[in-house]
Design an enzyme around this catalytic site. Structure first.
Site, PDB file in Angstrom:
ATOM      1  N   CYS A 114      -2.136   7.239   5.159  1.00 49.36           N
ATOM      2  CA  CYS A 114      -3.167   6.486   5.869  1.00 49.36           C
ATOM      3  C   CYS A 114      -2.483   5.369   6.630  1.00 49.36           C
ATOM      4  CB  CYS A 114      -4.198   5.917   4.893  1.00 49.36           C
ATOM      5  SG  CYS A 114      -5.443   4.864   5.696  1.00 49.36           S
ATOM      6  N   CYS A 131       0.847  -1.189   0.000  1.00 44.97           N
ATOM      7  CA  CYS A 131       0.000   0.000   0.000  1.00 44.97           C
ATOM      8  C   CYS A 131       0.882   1.238   0.000  1.00 44.97           C
ATOM      9  CB  CYS A 131      -0.925   0.007   1.210  1.00 44.97           C
ATOM     10  SG  CYS A 131      -1.962   1.476   1.295  1.00 44.97           S
ATOM     11  N   GLU A 169     -34.356  -7.693  16.302  1.00 44.66           N
ATOM     12  CA  GLU A 169     -33.395  -6.655  15.902  1.00 44.66           C
ATOM     13  C   GLU A 169     -33.988  -5.282  16.205  1.00 44.66           C
ATOM     14  OE1 GLU A 169     -30.683  -4.155  14.592  1.00 44.66           O
ATOM     15  OE2 GLU A 169     -30.257  -6.297  14.661  1.00 44.66           O
ATOM     16  N   CYS A 192      -4.511   0.591   8.459  1.00 41.72           N
ATOM     17  CA  CYS A 192      -4.154  -0.831   8.441  1.00 41.72           C
ATOM     18  C   CYS A 192      -2.855  -1.013   9.223  1.00 41.72           C
ATOM     19  CB  CYS A 192      -4.010  -1.330   7.012  1.00 41.72           C
ATOM     20  SG  CYS A 192      -5.550  -1.297   6.081  1.00 41.72           S
ATOM     21  N   CYS A 212      -7.404   2.776  -2.926  1.00 42.73           N
ATOM     22  CA  CYS A 212      -7.201   1.870  -1.788  1.00 42.73           C
ATOM     23  C   CYS A 212      -7.369   0.419  -2.230  1.00 42.73           C
ATOM     24  CB  CYS A 212      -8.204   2.200  -0.687  1.00 42.73           C
ATOM     25  SG  CYS A 212      -8.148   1.076   0.720  1.00 42.73           S
ATOM     26  N   CYS A 227     -17.239  -9.717  17.788  1.00 40.43           N
ATOM     27  CA  CYS A 227     -16.185  -8.928  17.163  1.00 40.43           C
ATOM     28  C   CYS A 227     -15.203  -8.385  18.193  1.00 40.43           C
ATOM     29  CB  CYS A 227     -16.784  -7.784  16.340  1.00 40.43           C
ATOM     30  SG  CYS A 227     -17.738  -6.591  17.322  1.00 40.43           S
ATOM     31  N   ASN A 263     -25.231 -12.062  18.370  1.00 37.76           N
ATOM     32  CA  ASN A 263     -24.192 -11.398  17.577  1.00 37.76           C
ATOM     33  C   ASN A 263     -24.195  -9.923  17.976  1.00 37.76           C
ATOM     34  OD1 ASN A 263     -22.263 -10.796  15.639  1.00 37.76           O
ATOM     35  ND2 ASN A 263     -23.752 -10.659  13.979  1.00 37.76           N
ATOM     36  N   GLN A 307     -21.959  -7.514   7.172  1.00 38.69           N
ATOM     37  CA  GLN A 307     -20.521  -7.637   7.313  1.00 38.69           C
ATOM     38  C   GLN A 307     -19.818  -7.084   6.075  1.00 38.69           C
ATOM     39  OE1 GLN A 307     -19.038  -8.533   9.998  1.00 38.69           O
ATOM     40  NE2 GLN A 307     -20.343  -9.939  11.138  1.00 38.69           N
TER      41      GLN A 307
END
Length: 398
Positions: A11, A3, A266, A14, A88, A344, A317, A212
């Site tokens: 940036c 990158c 939900e 990451c 990107c 997560c 979740n 996702q």
């Protein structure tokens, strides 16, 4: 993954850029296993589900900066000025090629970027979701309705420049703070739903629906859950924080040996509408599909709904904070024989498992949704201690 933006310090999102992917995956696996070792000492870890190293994101959340006629699409620097990241490498094919065209489109339309330091301008973000079939949902996040008339009048131009745009909408976000989108969504196209096919199930995404950001890994996540559903054969599946119904719908299509009923809960009405849309389409083509319903509600209030049958399975979740003590307490006294917990945040997962002493973690798997970062997704199959439904087939069929 190489990158140039990272190397030039434009940036640094990451954080693991430059670390070999095999090392990234192994480190995440070790970290997650270590975090769960005290609360899940008997858990069996399946092989980590790897992602493509690059070109995996199906969604671009692009900050619009620069000047009218010379916009940047990407992020903001420390001073609040736009940093252009239109090339990107995280975006999946199709979306990667689209981002530069979107920059040209904004310039052509004459939309005024919002300038954070001066608090002037209109267009704040572009949010773009790309489906496996190549269709796109394009959302313009604006400060006010000043440019709404322009976007309505130039919708034909938008569709000509971005023919893959199945859904185009305007989101109003008037506040001067780091909020991606507002509460008001105005859909400009006749279509309100983006078809997103995952494992042969076409989920219907509406503008405010969560999905996702890594379609390949999301498909693997749902397949693994589906295998666990099949192995324990619950009478009922209750999917909490169900979003657009990914887990619930994968349970509903199991056929023989699947649950007799599927219920999803939900808090987002948009997501529930999306899930209902998909369920209705599935019913038209699948005979024998069990009753599958979705309801708007807070998952933490589920105890008051009295929905659960003995021998059922609950899917949770939750957001990063986890399920917390109230929902964990309800699960402890519920009739659920099994829980599938997709997390997560392994730290909150570990805290929650400590609140579920009547369950044993049988199987776990890391799903690498976010390569090049330390973020992770971990899914665990929990069985109530003493349950007679578990067998050695759980592991062999996974």
């Amino acid at each position: 993954m190489q990158c140039d933006y990272f190397d030039a310090h434009q940036c640094r999102s990451c954080a693991l850029m430059g670390v070999s992917y095999a090392v990234q995956l192994a480190d995440k696996q070790r970290h997650c296993a270590a975090m769960l070792s005290a609360v899940a000492p008997e858990v069996s870890w399946l092989d980590a589900f790897a992602s493509p190293e690059s070109g995996f994101r199906n969604k671009a959340k692009l900050v619009v900066g620069g000047e009218q006629g010379a916009v940047t699409l990407g992020i903001l620097d420390a001073s609040g000025r736009g940093v252009d990241l239109r090339d990107c490498g995280l975006y999946e094919p199709g979306l990667h090629e689209l981002v530069p065209r979107l920059a040209d489109l904004v310039d052509e339309l004459g939309l005024e970027p919002y300038d954070v330091p001066s608090r002037r301008g209109e267009l704040k973000h572009l949010i773009v979701t790309h489906s496996p079939a190549g269709a796109v949902m394009l959302r313009f996040v604006v400060r006010s309705q000043k440019q709404l008339a322009l976007l309505r009048s130039r919708l034909t131009v938008v569709r000509e420049r971005v023919p893959e745009a199945a859904v185009v909408s305007v989101n109003l976000q008037p506040e001067h703070k780091a909020v991606l989108e507002g509460d008001t969504e105005l859909v400009l196209t006749d279509a309100h739903v983006l078809p997103m096919e995952v494992n042969g199930i076409t989920l219907g995404l509406r503008p405010n629906s969560f999905f996702q950001t890594n379609t390949v890994v999301a498909a693997g996540l749902y397949r693994q859950a589906q295998q666990w559903f099949s192995s324990v054969q619950p009478r009922q599946v209750l999917d909490l924080y169900c979003g657009v119904g990914g887990f619930a719908l994968h349970a509903a299509v199991l056929g023989d040996g699947g649950p007799a009923e599927v219920v999803g809960i939900e808090v987002s009405p948009e997501a529930v509408a999306s899930a209902e849309h998909t369920a209705e389409a599935l019913r038209a083509h699948r005979r024998g599909m069990p009753p599958t319903t979705f309801r708007v509600g807070d998952a933490t209030d589920v105890a008051a709904l009295d929905l659960l049958e003995a021998g059922s399975l609950v899917v949770v979740n939750p957001p990063r904070r986890g399920i917390g003590s109230d929902l964990a307490g309800w699960l402890e006294v519920s009739g659920a024989a099994h829980v599938v917990y997709s997390s997560c945040n392994v730290e909150s997962l570990a805290r929650d498992l400590a609140l579920l002493p009547t369950y044993t973690a049988r199987s776990a798997r890391l799903f690498d949704m976010f390569p090049q970062t330390r973020h992770h997704e971990v899914m665990v199959l929990l069985e109530r201690v003493g349950s007679q439904q578990h067998s050695a087939a759980t592991e062999s069929r996974s």
